[in-house]
Design a protein around this motif. Structure first.
Motif, PDB file in Angstrom:
ATOM      1  N   THR A   1       0.802  -1.236   0.000  1.00  0.00           N
ATOM      2  CA  THR A   1       0.000   0.000   0.000  1.00  0.00           C
ATOM      3  C   THR A   1       0.833   1.283   0.000  1.00  0.00           C
TER       4      THR A   1
ATOM      5  N   TYR B   1     -14.441   4.054  -1.761  1.00  0.00           N
ATOM      6  CA  TYR B   1     -13.207   3.406  -2.201  1.00  0.00           C
ATOM      7  C   TYR B   1     -13.366   2.851  -3.614  1.00  0.00           C
TER       8      TYR B   1
ATOM      9  N   GLU C   1      -8.734   2.386  -3.010  1.00  0.00           N
ATOM     10  CA  GLU C   1      -8.221   3.672  -2.535  1.00  0.00           C
ATOM     11  C   GLU C   1      -9.346   4.695  -2.538  1.00  0.00           C
ATOM     12  N   ASN C   2      -9.368   5.579  -1.513  1.00  0.00           N
ATOM     13  CA  ASN C   2     -10.360   6.659  -1.501  1.00  0.00           C
ATOM     14  C   ASN C   2      -9.715   7.954  -1.976  1.00  0.00           C
ATOM     15  N   ARG C   3     -10.475   9.020  -1.986  1.00  0.00           N
ATOM     16  CA  ARG C   3      -9.968  10.291  -2.532  1.00  0.00           C
ATOM     17  C   ARG C   3      -8.841  10.869  -1.688  1.00  0.00           C
ATOM     18  N   ALA C   4      -8.812  10.519  -0.417  1.00  0.00           N
ATOM     19  CA  ALA C   4      -7.750  11.026   0.465  1.00  0.00           C
ATOM     20  C   ALA C   4      -6.461  10.214   0.333  1.00  0.00           C
ATOM     21  N   GLY C   5      -6.497   9.145  -0.467  1.00  0.00           N
ATOM     22  CA  GLY C   5      -5.305   8.324  -0.652  1.00  0.00           C
ATOM     23  C   GLY C   5      -5.198   7.158   0.309  1.00  0.00           C
ATOM     24  N   ALA C   6      -6.190   7.005   1.215  1.00  0.00           N
ATOM     25  CA  ALA C   6      -6.173   5.862   2.133  1.00  0.00           C
ATOM     26  C   ALA C   6      -6.519   4.595   1.356  1.00  0.00           C
ATOM     27  N   ARG C   7      -5.928   3.493   1.731  1.00  0.00           N
ATOM     28  CA  ARG C   7      -6.099   2.260   0.977  1.00  0.00           C
ATOM     29  C   ARG C   7      -6.584   1.097   1.837  1.00  0.00           C
TER      30      ARG C   7
ATOM     31  N   VAL D   1      -8.103  -0.033  -7.327  1.00  0.00           N
ATOM     32  CA  VAL D   1      -6.829   0.378  -7.918  1.00  0.00           C
ATOM     33  C   VAL D   1      -6.323  -0.708  -8.862  1.00  0.00           C
TER      34      VAL D   1
ATOM     35  N   ARG E   1       3.478   4.037  -4.631  1.00  0.00           N
ATOM     36  CA  ARG E   1       2.707   5.032  -5.386  1.00  0.00           C
ATOM     37  C   ARG E   1       2.756   4.757  -6.887  1.00  0.00           C
TER      38      ARG E   1
END
Length: 291
Positions: A160, A199, A220-226, A202, A163
């Motif tokens: 996770t 979410y 993944e959500n818009r804040a980048g949390a996975r 990806v 990038r």
């Protein structure tokens, strides 16, 4: 040519002379002469110092008395009448090596047994508290989570943070991803949607499992949390739905129809549980049967 001479020795001194010097088997005049030469040749002096250190170690090991020179004086004492150069050389010799006696084997075995008994007692005393002390990562003696749950947690921690290459096949090739992983796991797979929780898929990758291949799907959500969903075959047969923690990561895992599933992420426990229940239902499981 003298075969006992080498380039590191001063002229007029060979290995046999140095050996006699170290053993105290030279006259006072010869001792003074060699000591003066050693004061001007550090390499030869270092050789003598090493020999004397070796003798000291052997003497300490064998508990032998100090050797006496031919005139009755201790070879490590400063001889009367030696010049200052020899005294400086003696001052730079290494100290006597001290070898400490070993503890008898029966004492070492006894100490080890005491520590083993103390450790076992501590484990029994803390066993009921283990889930609280470890945040639930360990459920007590003999109750560790199954291997696939631990592997899922490790895979989350490894992939996770990536990038540029978080997955092998991106969500843009979802059909290919599902077909590929289904073939490798020898079972038809599907990827549940987590859009209602914010979410998006990806992609996914193939991983080694405990007894065969495993699949990991990443969201993944818009804040980048996975979040990751780990899927693999398992021989275990149970209906339990359990939580495994490691640091700030949480993994809800369950078994359904010969497959092990694990949903991992750092989000709140209640929210992750709700997602896990929906994922189980979407994959044909029966969360109402969880004990």
């Amino acid at each position: 040519m003298n075969n006992d001479h080498d380039a590191s020795l001063p002229d007029g001194v060979d290995l046999r002379a140095l050996s006699a010097f170290v053993d105290g088997e030279v006259t006072d005049e010869e001792r003074a002469r060699i000591a003066a030469l050693l004061a001007q040749h550090p390499q030869a002096a270092a050789r003598v110092a090493a020999w004397r250190a070796q003798k000291a170690a052997l003497r300490a090991l064998c508990d032998a008395p100090h050797a006496e020179s031919r005139d009755g004086r201790n070879e490590h004492a400063n001889a009367t009448g030696l010049d200052e150069a020899h005294e400086r050389h003696e001052a730079h010799e290494p100290g006597v090596i001290v070898l400490r006696p070993r503890t008898p084997w029966w004492q070492r075995v006894g100490v080890a047994a005491c520590w083993l008994a103390a450790g076992a007692g501590l484990a029994l005393a803390l066993g009921p508290l283990a889930p609280r002390l470890t945040g639930g990562a360990w459920n007590g003696l003999g109750a560790r989570p199954p291997s696939f749950a631990e592997r899922a947690d490790v895979a989350y921690a490894v992939y996770t943070p990536e990038r540029r290459h978080p997955v092998e096949v991106a969500a843009s090739e979802e059909e290919h991803l599902i077909n590929w992983l289904s073939k490798r796991l020898n079972r038809p797979l599907s990827v549940p949607s987590l859009q209602e929780y914010g979410y998006s898929l990806v992609g996914g990758r193939l991983l080694p499992g405990e007894a065969g291949p495993a699949a990991q799907f990443m969201y993944e959500n818009r804040a980048g949390a996975r979040l990751t969903l780990y899927v693999t075959g398992t021989a275990r047969d149970e209906n339990a739905f359990r939580l495994f923690r490691d640091g700030n990561r949480r993994t809800f895992y369950w078994i359904s129809d010969g497959m092990g599933y694990a949903l991992s992420g750092p989000i709140a426990e209640g929210k992750l549980r709700s997602i896990a229940v929906d994922v189980c239902s979407a994959l044909g499981g029966k969360p109402e049967a969880w004990q």
